[in-house]
Design a protein around this motif. Structure first.
Motif, mmCIF file in Angstrom:
data_model
loop_
_atom_site.group_PDB
_atom_site.id
_atom_site.type_symbol
_atom_site.label_atom_id
_atom_site.label_comp_id
_atom_site.label_asym_id
_atom_site.label_seq_id
_atom_site.Cartn_x
_atom_site.Cartn_y
_atom_site.Cartn_z
ATOM 1 N N THR A 1 35.073 27.187 51.849
ATOM 2 C CA THR A 1 36.398 27.631 52.305
ATOM 3 C C THR A 1 36.388 28.493 53.565
ATOM 4 N N VAL A 2 35.224 28.906 54.055
ATOM 5 C CA VAL A 2 35.208 29.852 55.175
ATOM 6 C C VAL A 2 35.788 29.236 56.443
ATOM 7 N N ARG A 3 35.599 27.957 56.662
ATOM 8 C CA ARG A 3 36.165 27.334 57.864
ATOM 9 C C ARG A 3 37.663 27.090 57.719
ATOM 10 N N GLY A 4 38.097 26.751 56.532
ATOM 11 C CA GLY A 4 39.504 26.448 56.330
ATOM 12 C C GLY A 4 40.374 27.678 56.159
ATOM 13 N N LEU A 5 39.931 28.602 55.300
ATOM 14 C CA LEU A 5 40.717 29.815 55.050
ATOM 15 C C LEU A 5 40.448 30.902 56.074
ATOM 16 N N GLY A 6 39.249 30.919 56.623
ATOM 17 C CA GLY A 6 38.850 31.990 57.516
ATOM 18 C C GLY A 6 37.956 32.971 56.789
ATOM 19 N N PHE A 7 37.363 33.872 57.555
ATOM 20 C CA PHE A 7 36.374 34.796 57.009
ATOM 21 C C PHE A 7 36.966 35.776 55.996
ATOM 22 N N LEU A 8 38.056 36.413 56.348
ATOM 23 C CA LEU A 8 38.595 37.473 55.480
ATOM 24 C C LEU A 8 39.106 36.952 54.136
ATOM 25 N N PRO A 9 39.946 35.890 54.090
ATOM 26 C CA PRO A 9 40.373 35.405 52.778
ATOM 27 C C PRO A 9 39.222 34.851 51.939
ATOM 28 N N SER A 10 38.235 34.225 52.600
ATOM 29 C CA SER A 10 37.099 33.679 51.857
ATOM 30 C C SER A 10 36.256 34.784 51.241
ATOM 31 N N ILE A 11 36.014 35.851 52.006
ATOM 32 C CA ILE A 11 35.257 36.989 51.456
ATOM 33 C C ILE A 11 36.019 37.613 50.290
ATOM 34 N N PHE A 12 37.323 37.798 50.467
ATOM 35 C CA PHE A 12 38.122 38.417 49.417
ATOM 36 C C PHE A 12 38.076 37.588 48.134
ATOM 37 N N LEU A 13 38.313 36.285 48.248
ATOM 38 C CA LEU A 13 38.333 35.424 47.062
ATOM 39 C C LEU A 13 36.950 35.268 46.439
ATOM 40 N N THR A 14 35.920 35.229 47.260
ATOM 41 C CA THR A 14 34.556 35.138 46.733
ATOM 42 C C THR A 14 34.204 36.388 45.942
ATOM 43 N N ALA A 15 34.533 37.547 46.475
ATOM 44 C CA ALA A 15 34.275 38.794 45.755
ATOM 45 C C ALA A 15 35.106 38.872 44.479
ATOM 46 N N LEU A 16 36.327 38.367 44.531
ATOM 47 C CA LEU A 16 37.187 38.368 43.355
ATOM 48 C C LEU A 16 36.611 37.479 42.252
ATOM 49 N N ILE A 17 36.130 36.302 42.636
ATOM 50 C CA ILE A 17 35.524 35.394 41.659
ATOM 51 C C ILE A 17 34.277 36.031 41.056
ATOM 52 N N ALA A 18 33.395 36.563 41.907
ATOM 53 C CA ALA A 18 32.137 37.125 41.425
ATOM 54 C C ALA A 18 32.336 38.388 40.593
ATOM 55 N N SER A 19 33.395 39.121 40.842
ATOM 56 C CA SER A 19 33.598 40.371 40.111
ATOM 57 C C SER A 19 33.896 40.140 38.638
ATOM 58 N N PHE A 20 34.381 38.963 38.291
ATOM 59 C CA PHE A 20 34.686 38.697 36.879
ATOM 60 C C PHE A 20 33.469 38.225 36.095
ATOM 61 N N ALA A 21 32.269 38.336 36.679
ATOM 62 C CA ALA A 21 31.052 38.021 35.938
ATOM 63 C C ALA A 21 30.830 39.031 34.815
ATOM 64 N N SER A 22 31.332 40.226 35.001
ATOM 65 C CA SER A 22 31.220 41.248 33.971
ATOM 66 C C SER A 22 32.446 41.195 33.065
ATOM 67 N N GLY A 23 32.221 41.284 31.793
ATOM 68 C CA GLY A 23 33.315 41.284 30.834
ATOM 69 C C GLY A 23 34.132 42.567 30.871
ATOM 70 N N ARG A 24 33.571 43.618 31.462
ATOM 71 C CA ARG A 24 34.260 44.907 31.520
ATOM 72 C C ARG A 24 35.139 45.063 32.760
ATOM 73 N N MET A 25 35.085 44.104 33.676
ATOM 74 C CA MET A 25 35.869 44.194 34.906
ATOM 75 C C MET A 25 37.339 43.953 34.604
ATOM 76 N N ARG A 26 38.177 44.836 35.083
ATOM 77 C CA ARG A 26 39.627 44.720 34.910
ATOM 78 C C ARG A 26 40.225 44.136 36.181
ATOM 79 N N PRO A 27 41.371 43.454 36.091
ATOM 80 C CA PRO A 27 41.964 42.815 37.275
ATOM 81 C C PRO A 27 42.251 43.773 38.433
ATOM 82 N N LEU A 28 42.785 44.946 38.147
ATOM 83 C CA LEU A 28 43.080 45.902 39.220
ATOM 84 C C LEU A 28 41.796 46.385 39.890
ATOM 85 N N THR A 29 40.772 46.657 39.088
ATOM 86 C CA THR A 29 39.486 47.072 39.640
ATOM 87 C C THR A 29 38.881 45.971 40.495
#
Length: 153
Positions: free
Chosen positions: A92-120
Motif C-alpha cells: 500500500t505504500v505506493r498507493g496510499l502514500g508513506f504516512l497512511p501506510s505507516i499509520f495503518l501498518t502500526a495499527l495492524i501490528a499493535s493488535f498482536a497483543s491481547g492487552r492493546m486497547r483501540p485508543l492506545t
C-alpha cells in the motif's frame, strides 16, 4: 558413555539455516563478488549466507550438546497480526502514500497483543507515524510521497 542424540527442534532449525545459507551462497556465486574494498553485487549476499551457515553450525553444536525443552504455546494472535503488517505496508505504500501506510501498518501490528486497547493503538500508531515523518522527511530529507494517488481526489 551417553548415546548420541540430537535435539529435534534445534536440529531442524540448524538444518534449515545451513540449507538456506548454502542455497544463497551458491546463488550469490553467479554474481560478481569483488573484494572487500570494491564489493560486487554478490559480495554482501555471500557474506550473509556464510553468517547464516555459521549460525546454523553453532545451533547444531548446541543441539548435540544439550536437550532443550519442548516448544510451548504458539502465539497465533501475534503471528496473525505481526506477519501481515509489513506485507500490507509494501502493498500500500505506493498507493496510499508513506504516512497512511505507516499509520495503518502500526495499527495492524499493535493488535498482536491481547492487552492493546483501540485508543492506545490509535495513539501509538499516530506517534509512530509522526516520528517516522520527522525522521525520514526532515532529518534525512528523503523525498517520498506523503499521500499517494489512491487518496488524491
Amino acid at each position: 558413555m551417553k548415546p548420541f542424540t540430537i535435539d529435534t527442534t534445534n536440529g531442524i532449525c540448524a538444518a534449515l539455516f545451513i540449507f538456506l545459507g548454502g542455497f544463497f551462497a551458491l546463488q550469490s556465486l553467479d554474481l560478481e563478488i569483488g573484494t572487500a574494498f570494491r564489493m560486487g553485487p554478490g559480495y554482501f549476499p555471500l557474506v550473509l549466507a556464510i553468517v547464516l551457515i555459521l549460525l546454523g553450525a553453532v545451533i547444531l553444536v548446541e543441539a548435540v550438546r544439550f536437550e532443550s525443552e519442548p516448544i510451548g504455546h504458539v502465539a497465533w494472535r501475534g503471528m496473525l497480526f505481526i506477519l501481515p503488517a509489513p506485507i500490507f505496508f509494501g502493498l500500500t505504500v505506493r498507493g496510499l502514500g508513506f504516512l497512511p501506510s505507516i499509520f495503518l501498518t502500526a495499527l495492524i501490528a499493535s493488535f498482536a497483543s491481547g492487552r492493546m486497547r483501540p485508543l492506545t493503538a490509535l495513539v501509538l500508531s499516530a506517534g509512530l507515524t509522526l516520528f517516522a515523518f520527522l525522521v525520514f522527511s526532515y532529518a534525512l530529507g528523503l523525498p517520498f510521497r506523503r499521500f499517494g494517488p489512491w487518496l488524491q481526489f
